[in-house]
Design a protein around this motif. Structure first.
Motif, PDB file in Angstrom:
ATOM      1  N   ALA A   1      55.477  36.754  25.782  1.00  0.00           N
ATOM      2  CA  ALA A   1      56.605  37.444  25.575  1.00  0.00           C
ATOM      3  C   ALA A   1      56.804  37.799  24.062  1.00  0.00           C
ATOM      4  CB  ALA A   1      57.920  36.897  26.230  1.00  0.00           C
ATOM      5  N   GLU A   2      56.487  36.855  23.197  1.00  0.00           N
ATOM      6  CA  GLU A   2      56.879  36.857  21.814  1.00  0.00           C
ATOM      7  C   GLU A   2      55.893  37.949  21.387  1.00  0.00           C
ATOM      8  OE1 GLU A   2      55.886  33.911  23.139  1.00  0.00           O
ATOM      9  OE2 GLU A   2      57.832  32.973  23.383  1.00  0.00           O
ATOM     10  N   LEU A   3      54.467  37.949  21.561  1.00  0.00           N
ATOM     11  CA  LEU A   3      53.740  38.856  21.135  1.00  0.00           C
ATOM     12  C   LEU A   3      54.042  40.225  21.676  1.00  0.00           C
ATOM     13  CD1 LEU A   3      51.103  39.274  19.519  1.00  0.00           C
ATOM     14  CD2 LEU A   3      49.657  38.945  21.372  1.00  0.00           C
ATOM     15  N   PHE A   4      54.303  40.351  22.815  1.00  0.00           N
ATOM     16  CA  PHE A   4      54.810  41.714  23.430  1.00  0.00           C
ATOM     17  C   PHE A   4      55.902  42.194  22.755  1.00  0.00           C
ATOM     18  CE2 PHE A   4      58.205  43.954  25.897  1.00  0.00           C
ATOM     19  CZ  PHE A   4      57.356  44.608  26.449  1.00  0.00           C
ATOM     20  N   ALA A   5      57.036  41.269  22.137  1.00  0.00           N
ATOM     21  CA  ALA A   5      58.162  41.757  21.442  1.00  0.00           C
ATOM     22  C   ALA A   5      57.770  42.125  20.023  1.00  0.00           C
ATOM     23  CB  ALA A   5      59.105  40.713  21.334  1.00  0.00           C
ATOM     24  N   ILE A   6      57.005  41.335  19.325  1.00  0.00           N
ATOM     25  CA  ILE A   6      56.440  41.639  17.965  1.00  0.00           C
ATOM     26  C   ILE A   6      55.820  42.922  18.012  1.00  0.00           C
ATOM     27  CG2 ILE A   6      54.975  40.912  16.190  1.00  0.00           C
ATOM     28  CD1 ILE A   6      55.755  38.079  16.983  1.00  0.00           C
ATOM     29  N   VAL A   7      54.693  43.196  18.903  1.00  0.00           N
ATOM     30  CA  VAL A   7      53.772  44.338  18.819  1.00  0.00           C
ATOM     31  C   VAL A   7      54.989  45.646  19.076  1.00  0.00           C
ATOM     32  CG1 VAL A   7      52.044  45.751  20.061  1.00  0.00           C
ATOM     33  CG2 VAL A   7      51.935  43.460  19.332  1.00  0.00           C
ATOM     34  N   PHE A   8      55.757  45.437  20.063  1.00  0.00           N
ATOM     35  CA  PHE A   8      56.676  46.716  20.305  1.00  0.00           C
ATOM     36  C   PHE A   8      57.610  46.825  19.389  1.00  0.00           C
ATOM     37  CE2 PHE A   8      60.371  48.375  22.218  1.00  0.00           C
ATOM     38  CZ  PHE A   8      59.739  49.551  23.043  1.00  0.00           C
ATOM     39  N   LEU A   9      58.178  45.827  18.913  1.00  0.00           N
ATOM     40  CA  LEU A   9      59.452  46.026  17.572  1.00  0.00           C
ATOM     41  C   LEU A   9      58.603  46.806  16.539  1.00  0.00           C
ATOM     42  CD1 LEU A   9      61.715  43.192  18.129  1.00  0.00           C
ATOM     43  CD2 LEU A   9      62.167  45.723  18.723  1.00  0.00           C
ATOM     44  N   TRP A  10      57.492  45.987  16.147  1.00  0.00           N
ATOM     45  CA  TRP A  10      56.836  46.614  14.846  1.00  0.00           C
ATOM     46  C   TRP A  10      56.482  48.178  14.850  1.00  0.00           C
ATOM     47  CZ3 TRP A  10      56.270  46.199   9.929  1.00  0.00           C
ATOM     48  CH2 TRP A  10      55.160  46.663   9.423  1.00  0.00           C
ATOM     49  N   ASN A  11      56.008  48.584  16.129  1.00  0.00           N
ATOM     50  CA  ASN A  11      55.689  49.868  16.135  1.00  0.00           C
ATOM     51  C   ASN A  11      57.027  50.998  16.457  1.00  0.00           C
ATOM     52  OD1 ASN A  11      52.756  50.327  15.928  1.00  0.00           O
ATOM     53  ND2 ASN A  11      52.706  49.091  17.684  1.00  0.00           N
ATOM     54  N   ALA A  12      57.891  50.226  17.109  1.00  0.00           N
ATOM     55  CA  ALA A  12      59.427  50.910  17.107  1.00  0.00           C
ATOM     56  C   ALA A  12      59.729  51.189  15.916  1.00  0.00           C
ATOM     57  CB  ALA A  12      60.220  50.024  18.199  1.00  0.00           C
ATOM     58  N   VAL A  13      59.750  50.338  14.880  1.00  0.00           N
ATOM     59  CA  VAL A  13      60.316  50.215  13.437  1.00  0.00           C
ATOM     60  C   VAL A  13      59.769  51.413  12.702  1.00  0.00           C
ATOM     61  CG1 VAL A  13      60.743  48.964  11.485  1.00  0.00           C
ATOM     62  CG2 VAL A  13      61.359  47.953  13.596  1.00  0.00           C
ATOM     63  N   LYS A  14      58.259  51.466  13.004  1.00  0.00           N
ATOM     64  CA  LYS A  14      57.501  52.442  12.165  1.00  0.00           C
ATOM     65  C   LYS A  14      57.691  53.613  12.722  1.00  0.00           C
ATOM     66  CE  LYS A  14      53.149  51.618  12.663  1.00  0.00           C
ATOM     67  NZ  LYS A  14      51.844  51.223  12.800  1.00  0.00           N
ATOM     68  N   ALA A  15      58.145  53.819  13.983  1.00  0.00           N
ATOM     69  CA  ALA A  15      58.526  55.425  14.439  1.00  0.00           C
ATOM     70  C   ALA A  15      59.748  55.563  14.270  1.00  0.00           C
ATOM     71  CB  ALA A  15      58.379  55.240  16.025  1.00  0.00           C
TER      72      ALA A  15
END
Length: 138
Positions: free
Chosen positions: A88-102
């Motif tokens: 779940a941590e990796l899921f959150a990190i990957v999703f949030l990183w790309n959400a912040v970039k977008a």
């Protein structure tokens, strides 16, 4: 810059956008029983849509590249998060990183479009005047 070609492209864009927005404006004015509302819908709609179309159709433009990158970041964030289901941590990190970039990209595109919204009528007039000057000198 070839202003004759730029004016030709801008003129076609303006005609198409104005026809579409005029139809929407007439429909809105008649359906609400307020012709002034339909007129404002036509004018404001044509200005906004014309600005967006003109901003994203410039050849070699950085705005189109930025919009593509924002879309790719959103898509990569969704796919990366979906396929990284092991933790779940990796899921959150990957999703949030790309959400912040977008999100940052969307904010930058918003600022650029606000600037373009103000400059659009000026550039249209400049394209028209410069194209006439180029046609006279050619």
């Amino acid at each position: 810059m070839d202003y004759v070609q730029a004016w030709k492209v801008r003129k076609i864009q303006l005609i198409i956008v104005n026809i579409i927005c005029a139809i929407i404006g007439v429909w809105a004015g008649l359906s609400y029983g307020n012709i002034l509302f339909g007129l404002f819908t036509w004018i404001l709609g044509a200005w906004v849509v014309g600005t967006i179309v003109a901003s994203f159709t410039k050849t070699g433009d950085k705005i189109s590249t930025l919009a593509y990158s924002v879309g790719a970041a959103v898509f990569a964030g969704m796919l990366g998060a979906a396929f990284e289901g092991r933790s779940a941590e990796l899921f959150a990190i990957v999703f949030l990183w790309n959400a912040v970039k977008a999100s940052i990209g969307v904010i930058i595109i918003g600022f650029i479009l606000c600037f373009e919204f103000v400059v659009f009528p000026v550039t249209t007039i400049v394209y028209f005047v410069k194209s006439r000057q180029q046609m006279v000198t050619a």
